[in-house]
Design a protein around this motif. Structure first.
Motif, mmCIF file in Angstrom:
data_model
loop_
_atom_site.group_PDB
_atom_site.id
_atom_site.type_symbol
_atom_site.label_atom_id
_atom_site.label_comp_id
_atom_site.label_asym_id
_atom_site.label_seq_id
_atom_site.Cartn_x
_atom_site.Cartn_y
_atom_site.Cartn_z
ATOM 1 N N ARG A 10 -20.722 44.426 22.997
ATOM 2 C CA ARG A 10 -20.888 44.736 24.411
ATOM 3 C C ARG A 10 -19.655 44.267 25.167
ATOM 4 N NH1 ARG A 10 -26.325 41.846 26.104
ATOM 5 N NH2 ARG A 10 -25.086 40.089 25.420
ATOM 6 N N ALA A 11 -19.408 44.884 26.315
ATOM 7 C CA ALA A 11 -18.268 44.500 27.140
ATOM 8 C C ALA A 11 -18.694 44.424 28.600
ATOM 9 C CB ALA A 11 -17.128 45.498 26.976
ATOM 10 N N GLY A 12 -18.096 43.480 29.299
ATOM 11 C CA GLY A 12 -18.296 43.333 30.737
ATOM 12 C C GLY A 12 -16.937 43.189 31.398
ATOM 13 N N PHE A 13 -16.878 43.443 32.694
ATOM 14 C CA PHE A 13 -15.608 43.453 33.397
ATOM 15 C C PHE A 13 -15.681 42.609 34.656
ATOM 16 C CE2 PHE A 13 -16.228 47.307 31.035
ATOM 17 C CZ PHE A 13 -15.055 47.407 30.317
ATOM 18 N N VAL A 14 -14.602 41.866 34.919
ATOM 19 C CA VAL A 14 -14.457 41.096 36.134
ATOM 20 C C VAL A 14 -13.187 41.613 36.805
ATOM 21 C CG1 VAL A 14 -14.148 38.804 37.128
ATOM 22 C CG2 VAL A 14 -15.538 39.090 35.063
ATOM 23 N N VAL A 15 -13.377 42.314 37.917
ATOM 24 C CA VAL A 15 -12.246 42.883 38.644
ATOM 25 C C VAL A 15 -12.400 42.432 40.092
ATOM 26 C CG1 VAL A 15 -10.979 44.984 39.218
ATOM 27 C CG2 VAL A 15 -12.258 44.862 37.075
ATOM 28 N N ARG A 33 -12.700 50.370 31.136
ATOM 29 C CA ARG A 33 -13.872 50.799 30.364
ATOM 30 C C ARG A 33 -13.461 51.796 29.281
ATOM 31 N NH1 ARG A 33 -17.055 52.764 34.329
ATOM 32 N NH2 ARG A 33 -17.721 50.671 34.887
ATOM 33 N N ALA A 34 -12.581 52.736 29.637
ATOM 34 C CA ALA A 34 -12.107 53.727 28.656
ATOM 35 C C ALA A 34 -11.299 53.046 27.551
ATOM 36 C CB ALA A 34 -11.266 54.795 29.347
ATOM 37 N N ALA A 35 -10.466 52.080 27.931
ATOM 38 C CA ALA A 35 -9.649 51.370 26.942
ATOM 39 C C ALA A 35 -10.529 50.548 26.003
ATOM 40 C CB ALA A 35 -8.637 50.464 27.644
ATOM 41 N N VAL A 36 -11.521 49.877 26.552
ATOM 42 C CA VAL A 36 -12.415 49.055 25.732
ATOM 43 C C VAL A 36 -13.226 49.930 24.789
ATOM 44 C CG1 VAL A 36 -14.467 47.574 25.828
ATOM 45 C CG2 VAL A 36 -12.506 47.084 27.291
ATOM 46 N N ARG A 37 -13.647 51.093 25.257
ATOM 47 C CA ARG A 37 -14.425 52.004 24.412
ATOM 48 C C ARG A 37 -13.666 52.325 23.122
ATOM 49 N NH1 ARG A 37 -15.266 55.944 28.071
ATOM 50 N NH2 ARG A 37 -16.916 54.733 29.014
ATOM 51 N N GLU A 38 -12.350 52.485 23.221
ATOM 52 C CA GLU A 38 -11.526 52.775 22.042
ATOM 53 C C GLU A 38 -11.414 51.567 21.107
ATOM 54 O OE1 GLU A 38 -7.710 54.064 23.383
ATOM 55 O OE2 GLU A 38 -8.530 55.725 24.545
ATOM 56 N N GLU A 39 -11.508 50.368 21.659
ATOM 57 C CA GLU A 39 -11.299 49.144 20.879
ATOM 58 C C GLU A 39 -12.589 48.531 20.334
ATOM 59 O OE1 GLU A 39 -8.365 47.977 20.022
ATOM 60 O OE2 GLU A 39 -7.169 49.310 21.267
ATOM 61 N N LEU A 40 -13.739 48.915 20.846
ATOM 62 C CA LEU A 40 -15.004 48.296 20.421
ATOM 63 C C LEU A 40 -15.245 48.329 18.917
ATOM 64 C CD1 LEU A 40 -17.684 49.119 23.141
ATOM 65 C CD2 LEU A 40 -16.695 46.903 22.574
#
Length: 84
Positions: A10-15, A33-40
């Motif tokens: 899972r991933a969360g973001f702090v911006v 979010r798009a970048a993390v989707r590729e790295e998950l």
């Protein structure tokens, strides 16, 4: 349901506000979010990843965000394999 294990990482973001106004912060979040989707797939199934955007992220390109994210994950995953 509470108590159920997630199906994968899972991933969360702090911006925060230092990144820019609301429009900029949402743009950065979408790009991250798009970048993390590729790295998950690189992460263990039980991983929880928190990505904190620094102020420079507001003016960074998508390619720069992807590059920086990949470099950070490279460091974390390398440390994880060394300590295993």
């Amino acid at each position: 349901m509470p108590g159920e294990a997630p199906d994968g990482p899972r991933a969360g973001f702090v911006v925060g506000r230092t990144v820019g106004n609301s429009v900029v912060r949402h743009r950065v979040t979408r790009r991250l979010r798009a970048a993390v989707r590729e790295e998950l797939p690189r992460l263990p199934a039980t991983a929880d990843l928190v990505v904190r955007a620094r102020p420079e992220a507001g003016t960074a390109t998508s390619a720069e965000l992807r590059r920086d994210l990949a470099a950070g994950l490279d460091r974390v995953l390398a440390e994880r394999t060394r300590s295993s």
